[in-house]
Design an enzyme around this catalytic site. Sequence first.
Site, mmCIF file in Angstrom:
data_model
loop_
_atom_site.group_PDB
_atom_site.id
_atom_site.type_symbol
_atom_site.label_atom_id
_atom_site.label_comp_id
_atom_site.label_asym_id
_atom_site.label_seq_id
_atom_site.Cartn_x
_atom_site.Cartn_y
_atom_site.Cartn_z
ATOM 1 N N GLY A 50 0.974 -1.118 -0.022
ATOM 2 C CA GLY A 50 0.122 0.208 -0.205
ATOM 3 C C GLY A 50 1.076 1.132 -0.076
ATOM 4 O O GLY A 50 1.993 1.274 -0.327
ATOM 5 N N ALA A 51 0.093 2.303 0.180
ATOM 6 C CA ALA A 51 0.918 3.516 0.245
ATOM 7 C C ALA A 51 2.239 3.755 1.325
ATOM 8 O O ALA A 51 3.363 4.024 0.981
ATOM 9 C CB ALA A 51 0.110 4.712 0.863
ATOM 10 N N SER A 106 -5.928 -1.494 0.590
ATOM 11 C CA SER A 106 -6.759 -0.445 0.688
ATOM 12 C C SER A 106 -6.494 0.957 0.284
ATOM 13 O O SER A 106 -7.411 1.638 0.004
ATOM 14 C CB SER A 106 -6.936 -0.408 2.312
ATOM 15 O OG SER A 106 -7.505 -1.491 2.875
ATOM 16 N N THR A 107 -5.300 1.062 0.015
ATOM 17 C CA THR A 107 -4.867 2.415 -0.512
ATOM 18 C C THR A 107 -5.572 2.906 -1.702
ATOM 19 O O THR A 107 -6.461 3.826 -2.036
ATOM 20 C CB THR A 107 -3.535 2.688 -0.663
ATOM 21 O OG1 THR A 107 -2.591 2.383 0.662
ATOM 22 C CG2 THR A 107 -2.954 3.912 -1.392
ATOM 23 N N GLU A 114 -13.259 18.109 6.017
ATOM 24 C CA GLU A 114 -14.074 16.662 6.283
ATOM 25 C C GLU A 114 -14.416 16.870 7.847
ATOM 26 O O GLU A 114 -13.889 17.754 8.643
ATOM 27 C CB GLU A 114 -13.264 15.452 5.972
ATOM 28 C CG GLU A 114 -13.313 15.273 4.627
ATOM 29 C CD GLU A 114 -12.353 14.314 4.085
ATOM 30 O OE1 GLU A 114 -12.182 13.776 2.888
ATOM 31 O OE2 GLU A 114 -11.588 13.557 4.918
ATOM 32 N N ASP A 149 -2.702 -9.115 9.049
ATOM 33 C CA ASP A 149 -1.530 -10.148 9.123
ATOM 34 C C ASP A 149 -0.351 -9.595 9.707
ATOM 35 O O ASP A 149 0.389 -10.398 10.621
ATOM 36 C CB ASP A 149 -1.222 -10.402 7.774
ATOM 37 C CG ASP A 149 -2.199 -10.957 6.690
ATOM 38 O OD1 ASP A 149 -2.971 -11.653 7.390
ATOM 39 O OD2 ASP A 149 -2.474 -10.617 5.636
ATOM 40 N N HIS A 202 -16.607 3.286 9.445
ATOM 41 C CA HIS A 202 -17.182 4.499 8.650
ATOM 42 C C HIS A 202 -18.439 4.722 8.500
ATOM 43 O O HIS A 202 -19.351 3.614 8.336
ATOM 44 C CB HIS A 202 -16.463 4.267 7.292
ATOM 45 C CG HIS A 202 -16.536 5.281 6.404
ATOM 46 N ND1 HIS A 202 -17.588 6.232 5.884
ATOM 47 C CD2 HIS A 202 -15.486 6.297 5.897
ATOM 48 C CE1 HIS A 202 -17.359 7.118 5.314
ATOM 49 N NE2 HIS A 202 -15.957 7.336 5.306
ATOM 50 N N ARG A 256 -16.190 10.677 13.343
ATOM 51 C CA ARG A 256 -16.808 9.599 12.594
ATOM 52 C C ARG A 256 -17.406 8.825 13.810
ATOM 53 O O ARG A 256 -18.674 8.169 13.491
ATOM 54 C CB ARG A 256 -15.549 8.702 11.944
ATOM 55 C CG ARG A 256 -15.505 9.196 10.655
ATOM 56 C CD ARG A 256 -14.271 8.489 9.847
ATOM 57 N NE ARG A 256 -13.899 8.835 8.685
ATOM 58 C CZ ARG A 256 -13.164 8.555 7.786
ATOM 59 N NH1 ARG A 256 -12.173 7.665 8.314
ATOM 60 N NH2 ARG A 256 -12.875 9.020 6.658
ATOM 61 N N HIS A 293 -13.995 -0.041 9.142
ATOM 62 C CA HIS A 293 -13.243 0.868 8.284
ATOM 63 C C HIS A 293 -11.554 0.959 8.487
ATOM 64 O O HIS A 293 -10.845 0.860 7.766
ATOM 65 C CB HIS A 293 -13.604 2.151 8.130
ATOM 66 C CG HIS A 293 -12.924 3.183 7.070
ATOM 67 N ND1 HIS A 293 -12.908 2.944 5.759
ATOM 68 C CD2 HIS A 293 -12.559 4.500 7.348
ATOM 69 C CE1 HIS A 293 -12.250 3.857 5.249
ATOM 70 N NE2 HIS A 293 -12.096 4.506 6.005
ATOM 71 N N ARG A 314 -9.781 8.013 14.845
ATOM 72 C CA ARG A 314 -8.937 8.729 13.727
ATOM 73 C C ARG A 314 -9.760 9.857 12.952
ATOM 74 O O ARG A 314 -10.794 9.621 12.897
ATOM 75 C CB ARG A 314 -8.614 7.596 12.859
ATOM 76 C CG ARG A 314 -7.966 8.391 11.604
ATOM 77 C CD ARG A 314 -7.357 6.991 10.414
ATOM 78 N NE ARG A 314 -8.478 6.599 9.882
ATOM 79 C CZ ARG A 314 -8.975 6.896 8.563
ATOM 80 N NH1 ARG A 314 -8.411 8.213 8.099
ATOM 81 N NH2 ARG A 314 -9.925 6.532 8.226
ATOM 82 N N SER A 363 -5.043 9.469 7.683
ATOM 83 C CA SER A 363 -4.224 8.001 7.828
ATOM 84 C C SER A 363 -3.248 7.848 6.654
ATOM 85 O O SER A 363 -2.051 7.386 6.782
ATOM 86 C CB SER A 363 -5.536 6.820 7.296
ATOM 87 O OG SER A 363 -6.084 7.288 6.293
ATOM 88 N N LEU A 364 -3.511 8.254 5.389
ATOM 89 C CA LEU A 364 -2.452 8.486 4.374
ATOM 90 C C LEU A 364 -1.452 9.349 4.720
ATOM 91 O O LEU A 364 -0.059 9.170 4.437
ATOM 92 C CB LEU A 364 -3.180 8.970 3.020
ATOM 93 C CG LEU A 364 -4.289 7.754 2.205
ATOM 94 C CD1 LEU A 364 -4.768 8.593 1.109
ATOM 95 C CD2 LEU A 364 -3.029 6.722 1.957
#
Length: 540
Positions: A15-16, A46-47, A119, A220, A241, A287, A348, A383, A388-389
Site C-alpha cells: 500500500g501507500a 486499501s490505499t 471533512e 496479518d 465508517h 466519525r 473501516h 482517527r 491515515s494516508l
Amino acid sequence: MSKHLSYDILVIGSGAAGLALALHLSQQRPENRIALLSKQRLQDGSTWFAQGGIAAVLDQFDSVESHVQDTINAGGGLCHEDAVRFTVENSPAAIQWLIDQGVDFTRESEGGEYHLTKEGGHSHRRIIHSADATGRAVHSTLIERIHAAPNVDLFEHHIALDLIRQPNPRTKRFRCAGAYVLNKSSESVDVFGARAVVLATGGASKAYLYTSNPDGASGDGIAMAWRAGCRVANMEFNQFHPTCLYHPEAKSLLVTEALRGEGAHLKLPNGKRFMKRFDKRAELAPRDIVARAIDHEMKRLGADCVFLDISHKDPEFIKSHFPTVYQNCLQYGIDITREPIPVVPAAHYTCGGVMVDSDGKTDLDQLYVIGETAFTGLHGANRMASNSLLECLVYARSAANHIVATIDEVEVPRKAPAWDASRVTDSDEDVVISHNWDELRRFMWDYVGIVRTRKRLERALHRVKLLQDEILEYYANYKVTSDLIELRNLAVVAQLIIESALDRKESRGLHYSLDYPGQRELAMDTILVPPNFANQAHVV
C-alpha cells in the site's frame, strides 16, 4: 521446491506505506537490495480505494497548531501530542514528495492553486485530493515509480506466514531476520532473509462482517508481530465508517466523507435530518459520533439503513467533485444528483496496532512497522478523517531514514532453516476454513461492534478461543493456504481486540460500552504484552 532468498531490506505490504518506504530506500540507497511483497496484486490493498484525500497544512490561513488541536480533539484524549505534532509538521513535505513523484492533485482551476476540501473534525479546508479517487491517484503513481526502481524486486501473490526471530549478540536481545513466505503460485513456503524487515500490511477490519475494506485487510502484520513478541496497543478502537453503500449487490463500497464536507445531509427514511440531535456539528462531527448516531437511529426505527443526500447541490458540481461515487452508485441504479444514497456504517480502520516510535521501530530489533499496522499514538481513540494516508507517508519516510542511517552496522543474519512441511497433508475439508471465517466475522459484528457490553465481549472471547483451538489443529496437520493464513491471523487479532475492549472500563472515542457509559478522568492506552515479549534480555 522452496527457495532461500537474501536481501538487505524486506518490505511486506504494497500500500501507500510500503511503496513509499521502498521508494525512499531505493532513492537513498541504490546499492541495497530490497524485496517488496504483495499478497495479491500491488493495487489490491486499501490505499487504492481511499477516496477522500490527505490532511496537511497547505493553506495560508491554516496552521500546524490548528491541525494538531483538531486531531487531539477528535482522538478522545488519547492522542500522543508528540506523535501528532511530528506527523502534522511533516505534512507539507510529505505532500510535496508525492507531487514530485507525479501525483496529479485537483486544482481550483487549470494551473491554479490546489483545491482543498473539509471533512469531519477539521476546522479548516486542508484535505488535498485527486477528485474523489485520491488513493488510486497516489497508489498508481507509486506503483509506476516502484516498477522503475532498479534495486527493488517485486513479489506479487506472496503472503508472509511468520517472522524469523534470532538472537542479536550485539544488543543481547532478539532481532528480526526475515520471514517465511507462501508463494501462492508455486504453493511453496520460501525463506526471505533480510537485515531489516518492514511490516506495512494494513489493518484488520476484515475481522468484521461488514467492512469498507478489501479482502486482504486481515491483520496479518499485527498478528505476526504479536507472535514474534511485539506489544500492541489500543486494539479496541475500531473505526466504523458512517457511510458505506447499502445495496444487496454492493460489496465494500465506501461513500466518501467528502460528500458531507461539501454539504450532504444525513436523513431518516422519512426524509428528516437527525444529526443535530446528537452533535452541534451535525454531519461534520467526528466519525465515531456519526456512526453511533446512525446505529442508534437504525435500531430505534428498525430501519435497514439511513440516507445521505447531496441532490440539493448543482448536478455538475456533484459530477465534477465526486465522479467515482457518482459512477459507482449509478451502476446500482442510484443517481446521486437526483436521489439520496442508502448508507450504513461498516468497519473501516484499525486505530491500534503494533507499538512503534517515531522511526517505526518496534520491540524486536530490525523490525519496523508503519501505516495502519502500527500504533504511533497519532489517532488516539478515534482517527480524524484523512490523517491515515498522511501517517503512512510521514512514517514511511522516517523509517526509511533510520534504516538508511543504520543498515551498514547490521550484520547479515544467519541462514534460517527451511519451512518444515514433511508431516502435513492436503486438506479435503476446506469448508472448515470458510465456516470458521464466517463465524468469527459474525460474532465480532454482533458482540464487538459499534456498541458493546461486557457480557457480549466475554461471549466473544469464549468463542474466539474455541475457534483458535480448531484453527491450530488444522494448521498443524494440513498444508498452509492463503485462506488459512488469513483466518489464523484474524483469530489472533480478534482476540487482541476483545481483550483490549474488556480492559477498557469506560466509553471513549470509538469504544462505547453500555456497562461503562462514562469517561474516566485519566486517559490511558491499553497495552497488551505477549508471552514471548521480545524486548527482554536473553542469554547468548
